[in-house]
Write a protein that holds these residues in place. Structure first.
Motif, PDB file in Angstrom:
ATOM      1  N   ARG A 158      50.382  62.418  24.268  1.00 51.92           N
ATOM      2  CA  ARG A 158      51.712  62.721  23.702  1.00 51.92           C
ATOM      3  C   ARG A 158      52.128  64.157  24.002  1.00 51.92           C
ATOM      4  O   ARG A 158      53.218  64.411  24.524  1.00 51.92           O
ATOM      5  N   TRP A 159      51.242  65.119  23.688  1.00 53.31           N
ATOM      6  CA  TRP A 159      51.609  66.526  23.886  1.00 53.31           C
ATOM      7  C   TRP A 159      51.681  66.905  25.361  1.00 53.31           C
ATOM      8  O   TRP A 159      52.551  67.676  25.774  1.00 53.31           O
ATOM      9  N   LEU A 160      50.801  66.335  26.148  1.00 54.92           N
ATOM     10  CA  LEU A 160      50.862  66.600  27.591  1.00 54.92           C
ATOM     11  C   LEU A 160      52.146  66.037  28.195  1.00 54.92           C
ATOM     12  O   LEU A 160      52.750  66.651  29.082  1.00 54.92           O
ATOM     13  N   SER A 161      52.575  64.885  27.698  1.00 57.64           N
ATOM     14  CA  SER A 161      53.822  64.281  28.189  1.00 57.64           C
ATOM     15  C   SER A 161      55.029  65.108  27.776  1.00 57.64           C
ATOM     16  O   SER A 161      56.012  65.210  28.520  1.00 57.64           O
ATOM     17  N   ILE A 162      54.964  65.703  26.586  1.00 56.25           N
ATOM     18  CA  ILE A 162      56.041  66.605  26.146  1.00 56.25           C
ATOM     19  C   ILE A 162      56.128  67.800  27.090  1.00 56.25           C
ATOM     20  O   ILE A 162      57.217  68.167  27.562  1.00 56.25           O
ATOM     21  N   ILE A 163      54.974  68.412  27.387  1.00 54.66           N
ATOM     22  CA  ILE A 163      54.942  69.561  28.297  1.00 54.66           C
ATOM     23  C   ILE A 163      55.459  69.163  29.678  1.00 54.66           C
ATOM     24  O   ILE A 163      56.232  69.902  30.310  1.00 54.66           O
ATOM     25  N   LYS A 164      55.040  67.989  30.137  1.00 57.18           N
ATOM     26  CA  LYS A 164      55.483  67.504  31.442  1.00 57.18           C
ATOM     27  C   LYS A 164      57.001  67.365  31.489  1.00 57.18           C
ATOM     28  O   LYS A 164      57.653  67.801  32.444  1.00 57.18           O
ATOM     29  N   ASN A 165      57.589  66.762  30.457  1.00 58.15           N
ATOM     30  CA  ASN A 165      59.040  66.575  30.428  1.00 58.15           C
ATOM     31  C   ASN A 165      59.785  67.898  30.319  1.00 58.15           C
ATOM     32  O   ASN A 165      60.824  68.082  30.960  1.00 58.15           O
ATOM     33  N   GLY A 209      58.693  70.715  31.481  1.00 56.01           N
ATOM     34  CA  GLY A 209      58.587  71.287  32.822  1.00 56.01           C
ATOM     35  C   GLY A 209      59.641  70.731  33.765  1.00 56.01           C
ATOM     36  O   GLY A 209      60.262  71.477  34.526  1.00 56.01           O
ATOM     37  N   TYR A 210      59.853  69.421  33.687  1.00 48.89           N
ATOM     38  CA  TYR A 210      60.873  68.806  34.546  1.00 48.89           C
ATOM     39  C   TYR A 210      62.283  69.212  34.133  1.00 48.89           C
ATOM     40  O   TYR A 210      63.180  69.292  34.985  1.00 48.89           O
ATOM     41  N   VAL A 211      62.493  69.464  32.846  1.00 50.65           N
ATOM     42  CA  VAL A 211      63.800  69.972  32.406  1.00 50.65           C
ATOM     43  C   VAL A 211      64.089  71.307  33.077  1.00 50.65           C
ATOM     44  O   VAL A 211      65.167  71.534  33.636  1.00 50.65           O
ATOM     45  N   GLY A 212      63.103  72.229  33.029  1.00 52.20           N
ATOM     46  CA  GLY A 212      63.282  73.529  33.672  1.00 52.20           C
ATOM     47  C   GLY A 212      63.447  73.408  35.171  1.00 52.20           C
ATOM     48  O   GLY A 212      64.327  74.051  35.770  1.00 52.20           O
ATOM     49  N   TYR A 213      62.632  72.560  35.791  1.00 52.74           N
ATOM     50  CA  TYR A 213      62.688  72.360  37.244  1.00 52.74           C
ATOM     51  C   TYR A 213      64.054  71.830  37.687  1.00 52.74           C
ATOM     52  O   TYR A 213      64.695  72.377  38.604  1.00 52.74           O
ATOM     53  N   LEU A 214      64.517  70.777  37.037  1.00 52.71           N
ATOM     54  CA  LEU A 214      65.773  70.148  37.451  1.00 52.71           C
ATOM     55  C   LEU A 214      66.993  70.991  37.083  1.00 52.71           C
ATOM     56  O   LEU A 214      68.000  70.973  37.797  1.00 52.71           O
ATOM     57  N   THR A 215      66.900  71.737  35.976  1.00 48.83           N
ATOM     58  CA  THR A 215      68.017  72.608  35.583  1.00 48.83           C
ATOM     59  C   THR A 215      68.190  73.746  36.578  1.00 48.83           C
ATOM     60  O   THR A 215      69.305  74.021  37.047  1.00 48.83           O
ATOM     61  N   LEU A 216      67.096  74.419  36.916  1.00 48.85           N
ATOM     62  CA  LEU A 216      67.176  75.509  37.890  1.00 48.85           C
ATOM     63  C   LEU A 216      67.560  74.990  39.273  1.00 48.85           C
ATOM     64  O   LEU A 216      68.202  75.697  40.054  1.00 48.85           O
ATOM     65  N   ASP A 217      67.182  73.749  39.553  1.00 52.33           N
ATOM     66  CA  ASP A 217      67.525  73.170  40.848  1.00 52.33           C
ATOM     67  C   ASP A 217      69.037  73.005  41.002  1.00 52.33           C
ATOM     68  O   ASP A 217      69.565  72.991  42.120  1.00 52.33           O
ATOM     69  N   GLN A 218      69.734  72.883  39.883  1.00 47.24           N
ATOM     70  CA  GLN A 218      71.205  72.792  39.960  1.00 47.24           C
ATOM     71  C   GLN A 218      71.814  74.134  40.361  1.00 47.24           C
ATOM     72  O   GLN A 218      72.870  74.182  40.995  1.00 47.24           O
ATOM     73  N   PHE A 221      72.542  65.363  36.417  1.00 50.09           N
ATOM     74  CA  PHE A 221      72.404  65.203  34.958  1.00 50.09           C
ATOM     75  C   PHE A 221      71.014  64.697  34.560  1.00 50.09           C
ATOM     76  O   PHE A 221      70.790  64.352  33.396  1.00 50.09           O
ATOM     77  N   LYS A 222      70.099  64.678  35.497  1.00 49.36           N
ATOM     78  CA  LYS A 222      68.761  64.150  35.211  1.00 49.36           C
ATOM     79  C   LYS A 222      67.987  64.958  34.175  1.00 49.36           C
ATOM     80  O   LYS A 222      67.145  64.392  33.466  1.00 49.36           O
ATOM     81  N   PRO A 223      68.227  66.275  34.029  1.00 48.53           N
ATOM     82  CA  PRO A 223      67.521  66.994  32.954  1.00 48.53           C
ATOM     83  C   PRO A 223      67.721  66.372  31.578  1.00 48.53           C
ATOM     84  O   PRO A 223      66.835  66.444  30.720  1.00 48.53           O
ATOM     85  N   LEU A 224      68.886  65.736  31.364  1.00 48.05           N
ATOM     86  CA  LEU A 224      69.160  65.112  30.062  1.00 48.05           C
ATOM     87  C   LEU A 224      68.162  63.999  29.768  1.00 48.05           C
ATOM     88  O   LEU A 224      67.757  63.807  28.612  1.00 48.05           O
ATOM     89  N   ASN A 225      67.771  63.246  30.813  1.00 43.65           N
ATOM     90  CA  ASN A 225      66.776  62.179  30.620  1.00 43.65           C
ATOM     91  C   ASN A 225      65.469  62.751  30.079  1.00 43.65           C
ATOM     92  O   ASN A 225      64.865  62.193  29.154  1.00 43.65           O
ATOM     93  N   HIS A 226      65.036  63.869  30.665  1.00 43.64           N
ATOM     94  CA  HIS A 226      63.757  64.457  30.276  1.00 43.64           C
ATOM     95  C   HIS A 226      63.845  65.144  28.917  1.00 43.64           C
ATOM     96  O   HIS A 226      62.850  65.182  28.175  1.00 43.64           O
ATOM     97  N   ILE A 227      65.017  65.688  28.576  1.00 47.20           N
ATOM     98  CA  ILE A 227      65.207  66.257  27.237  1.00 47.20           C
ATOM     99  C   ILE A 227      65.060  65.161  26.185  1.00 47.20           C
ATOM    100  O   ILE A 227      64.368  65.325  25.168  1.00 47.20           O
ATOM    101  N   GLN A 228      65.695  64.027  26.454  1.00 46.58           N
ATOM    102  CA  GLN A 228      65.616  62.906  25.517  1.00 46.58           C
ATOM    103  C   GLN A 228      64.196  62.349  25.422  1.00 46.58           C
ATOM    104  O   GLN A 228      63.708  62.063  24.325  1.00 46.58           O
ATOM    105  N   ASP A 229      63.522  62.225  26.574  1.00 49.36           N
ATOM    106  CA  ASP A 229      62.143  61.723  26.563  1.00 49.36           C
ATOM    107  C   ASP A 229      61.223  62.657  25.783  1.00 49.36           C
ATOM    108  O   ASP A 229      60.366  62.203  25.015  1.00 49.36           O
ATOM    109  N   ALA A 230      61.396  63.968  25.988  1.00 49.23           N
ATOM    110  CA  ALA A 230      60.578  64.943  25.264  1.00 49.23           C
ATOM    111  C   ALA A 230      60.831  64.859  23.759  1.00 49.23           C
ATOM    112  O   ALA A 230      59.895  64.945  22.953  1.00 49.23           O
ATOM    113  N   ALA A 231      62.105  64.692  23.379  1.00 43.75           N
ATOM    114  CA  ALA A 231      62.454  64.596  21.958  1.00 43.75           C
ATOM    115  C   ALA A 231      61.839  63.340  21.325  1.00 43.75           C
ATOM    116  O   ALA A 231      61.325  63.388  20.196  1.00 43.75           O
TER     117      ALA A 231
END
Length: 234
Positions: A89-96, A98-107, A65-75
């Motif tokens: 700010r914008w680079l951190s949004i892109i980073k989060n 990216g991690y949403v996509g990475y962790l979601t596909l990893d599932q 469920f870690k993608p949820l953390n990054h979705i919330q952080d990006a929001a």
């Protein structure tokens, strides 16, 4: 008693606190995963490779469920329109993201490993590659952020040193300078961390073709960085 001294030692108490956190267990498993990966190359042991696979699977479960953390952080970052540094700010949004996509596909990779979905050319080849691409995007955004933070912290240090004599109090000036030095060190440390992880993902994507032991040792190094951060908050 000696036994009481050991049982109630602050280090042991902190280690137990670390184990009680999902993040702590995941970081320990990551360290073991890459360490076993290195040993598997050195000793060509089938048991080591099996252990590596087991550690990898458990880690993926812990991160389900870690993608949820990054979705919330990006929001939160997106909603923070008055952030002091819009680049970060914008680079951190892109980073989060990216991690949403990475962790979601990893599932999807986890479901394939658990044989809950079939191994097809898409799930067995394309999904792992896209997973690494999302990780790569997150790391590139992180690297640019690290460089930006290094630059801004250095500028703050220079400004503080140049105006030190005009500061209201010597103590306040010294405290600010120490804080800026800590910011610079944290940014440099994170730059090293992200650079090593980028080395790993570039090998995963086969842009680099270093030997397996080098990639494993890189994973051990970044796992130690991660454990250090979790240990501080345990």
């Amino acid at each position: 008693m000696v036994l009481d001294t050991v049982i109630y030692h602050p280090t042991l108490t902190k280690f137990i606190s670390l184990l009680n956190k999902t993040a702590g267990r995941e970081k320990i498993l990551r360290l073991l995963q890459y360490l076993v990966r290195f040993l598997a190359v050195q000793y060509r042991s089938g048991l080591n490779r099996q252990l590596q696979s087991e550690f990898t699977s458990v880690r993926k479960i812990l991160r389900f469920f870690k993608p949820l953390n990054h979705i919330q952080d990006a929001a939160k970052l997106y909603d923070n329109k008055i952030a002091p540094d819009q680049w970060v700010r914008w680079l951190s949004i892109i980073k989060n993201v990216g991690y949403v996509g990475y962790l979601t596909l990893d599932q999807i990779n986890l479901l394939r490993i658990l044989k809950l979905i079939p191994a097809t050319p898409i799930t067995a080849k394309k999904v792992p590659r896209y997973t690494n691409w999302f990780w790569f995007v997150a790391l590139i955004a992180g690297l640019i952020t690290d460089v930006r933070k290094l630059y801004t912290s250095q500028r703050k240090i220079e400004a503080s040193l140049s105006s030190k004599g005009n500061a209201p109090t010597e103590k306040a000036s010294s405290e600010k300078l120490t804080a800026y030095y800590n910011e610079r060190f944290a940014a440099f440390r994170r730059l090293i961390w992200d650079s090593i992880d980028t080395f790993i993902v570039l090998n995963n994507l086969q842009f680099l073709r270093n030997d397996e032991s080098s990639v494993a040792l890189a994973g051990v190094a970044t796992s130690v960085f991660g454990l250090q951060d979790v240990w501080k908050t345990a």
